[in-house]
Design an enzyme around this catalytic site. Structure first.
Site, PDB file in Angstrom:
ATOM      1  N   VAL A 200      33.513  24.160  21.105  1.00 53.05           N
ATOM      2  CA  VAL A 200      34.809  24.441  21.718  1.00 53.05           C
ATOM      3  C   VAL A 200      35.216  23.255  22.592  1.00 53.05           C
ATOM      4  O   VAL A 200      34.424  22.764  23.404  1.00 53.05           O
ATOM      5  CB  VAL A 200      34.763  25.724  22.566  1.00 53.05           C
ATOM      6  CG1 VAL A 200      36.146  26.031  23.139  1.00 53.05           C
ATOM      7  CG2 VAL A 200      34.280  26.898  21.737  1.00 53.05           C
TER       8      VAL A 200
ATOM      9  N   ASP B 244      30.725  41.915  18.371  1.00 49.94           N
ATOM     10  CA  ASP B 244      29.900  41.001  19.154  1.00 49.94           C
ATOM     11  C   ASP B 244      30.330  41.011  20.618  1.00 49.94           C
ATOM     12  O   ASP B 244      30.481  39.964  21.245  1.00 49.94           O
ATOM     13  CB  ASP B 244      29.980  39.589  18.576  1.00 49.94           C
ATOM     14  CG  ASP B 244      28.837  38.696  19.073  1.00 49.94           C
ATOM     15  OD1 ASP B 244      27.799  39.244  19.486  1.00 49.94           O
ATOM     16  OD2 ASP B 244      28.996  37.471  19.047  1.00 49.94           O
TER      17      ASP B 244
ATOM     18  N   GLY C 212      32.016  23.766  25.374  1.00 46.67           N
ATOM     19  CA  GLY C 212      30.770  24.469  25.075  1.00 46.67           C
ATOM     20  C   GLY C 212      30.408  24.353  23.622  1.00 46.67           C
ATOM     21  O   GLY C 212      31.203  23.899  22.786  1.00 46.67           O
ATOM     22  N   GLU C 213      29.188  24.808  23.306  1.00 47.68           N
ATOM     23  CA  GLU C 213      28.712  24.740  21.934  1.00 47.68           C
ATOM     24  C   GLU C 213      27.756  25.889  21.689  1.00 47.68           C
ATOM     25  O   GLU C 213      26.974  26.272  22.564  1.00 47.68           O
ATOM     26  CB  GLU C 213      28.006  23.405  21.679  1.00 47.68           C
ATOM     27  CG  GLU C 213      27.555  23.220  20.235  1.00 47.68           C
ATOM     28  CD  GLU C 213      27.015  21.825  19.987  1.00 47.68           C
ATOM     29  OE1 GLU C 213      26.624  21.537  18.856  1.00 47.68           O
ATOM     30  OE2 GLU C 213      26.996  21.009  20.954  1.00 47.68           O
ATOM     31  N   GLY C 214      27.834  26.466  20.487  1.00 45.69           N
ATOM     32  CA  GLY C 214      26.948  27.572  20.139  1.00 45.69           C
ATOM     33  C   GLY C 214      26.835  27.699  18.642  1.00 45.69           C
ATOM     34  O   GLY C 214      27.308  26.850  17.876  1.00 45.69           O
ATOM     35  N   GLY C 215      26.202  28.795  18.225  1.00 47.94           N
ATOM     36  CA  GLY C 215      25.975  28.995  16.795  1.00 47.94           C
ATOM     37  C   GLY C 215      27.251  29.142  16.001  1.00 47.94           C
ATOM     38  O   GLY C 215      27.281  28.876  14.793  1.00 47.94           O
ATOM     39  N   MET C 216      28.331  29.554  16.653  1.00 44.16           N
ATOM     40  CA  MET C 216      29.586  29.743  15.924  1.00 44.16           C
ATOM     41  C   MET C 216      30.511  28.542  16.073  1.00 44.16           C
ATOM     42  O   MET C 216      31.666  28.602  15.697  1.00 44.16           O
ATOM     43  CB  MET C 216      30.293  31.014  16.407  1.00 44.16           C
ATOM     44  CG  MET C 216      29.612  32.302  15.970  1.00 44.16           C
ATOM     45  SD  MET C 216      29.313  32.369  14.201  1.00 44.16           S
ATOM     46  CE  MET C 216      30.984  32.365  13.590  1.00 44.16           C
ATOM     47  N   GLY C 217      30.000  27.420  16.597  1.00 43.46           N
ATOM     48  CA  GLY C 217      30.823  26.231  16.613  1.00 43.46           C
ATOM     49  C   GLY C 217      30.921  25.572  17.979  1.00 43.46           C
ATOM     50  O   GLY C 217      30.276  25.968  18.943  1.00 43.46           O
TER      51      GLY C 217
ATOM     52  N   LYS D  25      38.424  25.707  18.777  1.00 44.56           N
ATOM     53  CA  LYS D  25      37.082  26.093  18.357  1.00 44.56           C
ATOM     54  C   LYS D  25      36.901  25.674  16.914  1.00 44.56           C
ATOM     55  O   LYS D  25      37.605  26.158  16.020  1.00 44.56           O
ATOM     56  CB  LYS D  25      36.858  27.589  18.520  1.00 44.56           C
ATOM     57  CG  LYS D  25      35.490  28.049  18.022  1.00 44.56           C
ATOM     58  CD  LYS D  25      35.183  29.466  18.467  1.00 44.56           C
ATOM     59  CE  LYS D  25      33.939  29.478  19.325  1.00 44.56           C
ATOM     60  NZ  LYS D  25      33.565  30.819  19.752  1.00 44.56           N
TER      61      LYS D  25
END
Length: 882
Positions: free
Chosen positions: A23, A131, A16-21, A38
């Site tokens: 994975v 969060d 996966g991928e998101g604003g915090m990096g 991550k």
């Protein structure tokens, strides 16, 4: 990156991928296991400040060890990009699990309990997630919850960072105080937890908005969407849990996630409970029998009547059991779930307080200019009268008689510290002496004929629960402890007269405090709850007998909070959960009003050149700087303990107030004592691994943290100039003694042979000076003993009003101490034999809690400020009847 190897991790797939990096799924080639990696995003990885914060938070998260928390294995770096190696979870996120459709209520409650237990573990370690959302919670193949991203959460505490992810998605879970950008605590996680629970039950979040501003407005100002809009099978109990978790005001919300989890667990039990008394006849079965009677039963009316009678009795029993269950549940309901706080005094001079059983009066002791007096306020009119005039020894241990007509209090005298119990009419009059050597609050028996109190037996070392007649006659020992156990707080007589509740301190299994009930007739003791505290300072039964109000400290905290313990289940609920400390507590007969005293501190470091108060410079800004210890290095470097970073940590600063930096970073309470003579290490006490403080050493740069003692209660370490032995105060043998250990740790050696505290070394390191307190004396005496051990010599008695510490003044062969006159404290110096005592500083106001000499022996750094304590009245809000 798929197919490449990073460190010893071979990357298999992208998860996966998101604003915090990003994975990845990877193979740990060293330990042959599947992990998740991550990688931090570039905007964080390239920022030194954010990298440092990430490392600090990841270290904190790595201490979590719980089946519902995703485990962090490693923190590493490759090509200047940091990454975390963590547990790989074969499953889906909670968001994916329900995909806009609601869970079964039983499933949602089950998941909720697991989430609550994960957050409870984090909060106990001082970690606020910040969060919590359904995308950060996984459900593995065994239907087990795994809460993710502990430690990364603090990086996402600002809207700027959150925008890098799905702003609206994350924003939908934020607590109002989090959106406002203020200081947040664990209660923000509780709000987010409530949003997740609502989402599991409905497939929707409770607050909606088409854009960020609309979402913020909804969370801050609107009530959650009625859950009945989405499903009609929500019970009133579950609705109550949701509403309380989603309160906008943190004070109105659940104060601990443990309390919310307990309610969820209780709800699950109630939803699955089947009540079937032995021998009962089900009502439906009985009607079937009546409609299809056999010929034999029709011929035997006595048998038919017996069957009807049995069925009726069973129905009555069933109703009685159900009624008893509901009554117990109602009686065990924690008080003050919703409450109002009202400040009764504002002078900051109240020492302790008590409220009358009928809620009409509050009695409080006030200390001003070094003298104590006793006051009574009528709550309805706010009129106040003084019933005991100012005296050198303050009135203490305030208690109203059960009828509310009298006030009991204890008071020592100028010549003796032995407390005497007095009784005075509530609106003033002559104080009547009742009994000597009463060392706690008294608690009067339900019939008003006797009272109970604590007494430490001088000579035998026993701590006893005593019982005496209300005129002071007929005193006797109910129960006693000595050695590894002793009574704590104050005893409280149960409303039914059968037991006395008390705190018990013990060394068994590590230093801690338990809550006991002692049988009046037999003296037999039993625990009321499985919970343990670091310390218990107050205990009081509710008049209903449903539960007990406890004032106690959690492990690693020096700030007492107020708890409720159910007498039926032993479950514990928090009444207060904040950064304040509570010194006394007392509840009314109806259990709807609680009177407490709340402490507030305001102490900062001041640099005082040549003792001149007029030119003293404040060099720090936190309200508790130096209270938990301070030290000065050989070149004048200043080290001190502060809660500036959220935990009690060690910081350093120079004498001008510049170059402040943090040395330690963990949730343990550190009690800083000294710098080693070579200037390379700090010595301090810490609760990091045990319930009692141990001696630790750490480099002045924060590296090489090493534990030097264990299995005792150790304070005030300092290393002798030769670098061979550490001297300290230790409760290893029972009473506090002055002991030494090798510089790198080892066996303790008792060098004082008598009780002692606050040890300091002479400049050449040959002598140890320390304080000794005789229980019969109102003051401490200064003793000395050779570092190698020997016979301790009594040097002189400190004057009454002197503080709890002594310091050696470098280059002057003098001792120094803090002395209080008319509510103002200054540093005094004297010769080693106590002669030529004189003030060195000349402050005209405020107190000195701690001080250290600079290397020249002329200037000082002091932790100086004011201490205030006021009376607070807590009353239950309407709609929360017991």
């Amino acid at each position: 990156m798929i197919g490449t190897t990073v460190s010893y991790y071979k990357i298999i797939d992208k998860l996966g991928e998101g604003g915090m990096g990003v994975v990845y799924k990877a193979q740990d080639t060293k330990l042959d296991r599947i992990v998740a990696l991550k990688f931090l995003p570039h905007y964080v990885a390239s920022n030194d400040t954010e990298r440092a914060r990430f490392l600090q938070e990841a270290k904190a998260a790595a201490v979590l060890n719980h089946p519902n928390v995703c485990t962090i294995y490693d923190i590493a770096e490759t090509n200047e990009q940091q990454f975390i190696a963590m547990e790989y979870i074969d499953g889906v996120t909670l968001k994916q699990k329900f995909s806009d459709s609601a869970h079964k209520i039983t499933d949602a409650i089950g998941y909720g309990i697991q989430i609550g237990e994960a957050l409870q573990e984090a909060h106990a370690q001082g970690i606020v997630h910040r969060d919590v959302k359904s995308e950060n919670i996984m459900v593995n193949s065994k239907n087990q919850i795994k809460v993710m991203d502990f430690g990364l959460a603090k990086l996402r505490g600002s809207v700027k960072l959150t925008k890098s992810s799905s702003t609206t998605g994350t924003l939908a879970y934020m607590a109002p105080e989090q959106i406002q950008g203020g200081e947040i605590d664990a209660r923000a996680d509780i709000f987010s937890f409530g949003v997740v629970l609502y989402e599991m039950l409905t497939g929707h979040t409770p607050f909606r908005g088409e854009h960020e501003a609309a979402m913020m407005y909804s969370i801050m100002n609107e009530e959650p969407q009625p859950i009945q809009k989405f499903r009609e099978d929500i019970s009133s109990e579950l609705l109550h849990i949701l509403n309380r978790a989603l309160e906008k005001d943190p004070e109105e919300r659940y104060q601990t996630v443990k309390d919310m989890t307990i309610d969820l667990r209780r709800l699950r039990k109630e939803s699955t409970r089947v009540v079937r008394p032995t021998g009962s006849v089900h009502i439906s079965d009985h009607h079937d029998e009546m409609d299809s009677e056999s010929p034999q039963s029709q011929k035997n009316p006595r048998k038919r009547n017996r069957m009807v009678w049995i069925g009726s009795i069973s129905l009555v029993l069933l109703l009685l059991i159900a009624g008893a269950f509901l009554l117990i549940k109602k009686r065990s309901k924690p008080p003050f779930l919703k409450s109002k706080f009202t400040r009764v005094t504002s002078s900051g001079k109240a020492m302790e307080a008590a409220i009358s059983p009928d809620s009409r009066y509050i009695c409080y002791a006030e200390e001003d200019s070094g003298k104590g007096s006793l006051w009574v306020r009528q709550i309805a009119t706010s009129s106040t009268i003084q019933i005991v005039t100012p005296q050198t020894a303050s009135p203490e241990n305030l208690t109203f008689s059960p009828d509310g007509n009298f006030i009991y209090y204890t008071q020592a005298s100028e010549k003796s510290v032995i407390p005497v119990l007095y009784r005075i009419p509530v609106l003033g009059g002559a104080s009547v002496k009742i009994l000597s050597d009463v060392q706690s609050k008294v608690s009067v028996s339900p019939d008003g004929k006797q009272f109970t109190f604590f007494r430490e037996m001088i000579g035998t070392g026993e701590f006893a629960i005593m019982i005496a007649n209300t005129d002071g006659s007929g005193e006797k020992v109910l129960s006693s402890h000595k050695g590894e156990t002793w009574f704590l707080g104050s005893p409280s007589w149960s409303p039914d007269g059968s037991t006395i509740a008390s705190g018990l301190g013990t060394w068994k299994g590590g230093y801690h405090a338990e809550l006991l009930a002692v049988n009046i007739l037999t003296g037999k003791e039993k625990r009321i709850t499985e919970k343990i505290w670091a310390f218990i300072s107050g205990v009081e039964w509710l008049s209903s007998g449903a539960g007990i109000i406890v004032r106690g400290d959690e492990r690693g905290s020096d700030r007492s909070q107020i708890y409720y313990v159910s007498n039926f289940s032993g479950e514990v609920s928090r009444i207060t959960n904040d950064a304040n400390a509570y010194n006394s507590s007392n509840v009314t007969a109806d259990g709807k009003s609680l009177c407490i005293t709340q402490d507030e501190l305001d102490f900062q470091l001041h640099y005082v050149r040549n003792g001149n108060a007029a030119s003293a410079q404040k060099i720090s800004s936190q309200k508790d700087d130096g209270l938990n210890g301070m030290a000065v290095g050989k070149n004048g470097e200043i080290y001190y303990v502060s809660s500036y970073g959220g935990n009690y940590d060690i910081w350093t600063i120079d004498s001008s107030g510049k170059n402040q930096s943090q040395i330690t970073s963990d949730p343990a309470v550190d009690l800083l004592s000294s710098v080693t003579p070579d200037g390379k290490y700090l010595l301090f006490s810490s609760y990091k691994t045990t319930d009692t403080p141990s001696i630790w050493r750490i480099g002045i740069d924060g590296s090489g943290r090493t534990q030097l003692t264990s299995g005792g209660e150790d304070y005030n370490p300092s290393l002798d100039p030769s670098g061979k032995r550490i001297v300290m105060a230790s409760w290893f043998l029972g009473p506090m003694r002055i002991m030494t250990i090798p510089a790198d740790g080892g066996d303790r050696v008792d060098i004082s042979k008598i009780d002692g505290s606050s040890p300091i070394l002479s400049q050449d390191g040959t002598l140890v000076f320390f304080l000794h307190r005789d229980n019969q004396s109102p003051t401490s005496s200064v003793h000395s003993v050779p570092l190698q051990g020997g016979i301790a010599s009594r040097l002189f008695d400190l004057p009454r009003g002197a503080g709890h510490m002594i310091r050696y003044r470098p280059n002057h062969s003098e001792l120094s101490y803090v002395f209080e006159e008319r509510g103002v404290e200054n540093v005094w110096t004297c010769a080693l034999d106590g002669s030529s005592a004189k003030p060195y500083t000349n402050f005209k106001e405020n107190l000195i809690e701690n001080f250290r000499w600079m290397p020249d022996g002329n200037s000082l750094v002091v932790s100086r400020g004011k201490f205030s304590r006021d009376v607070i009245l807590i009353t239950e809000s309407m709609g929360n009847e017991q």
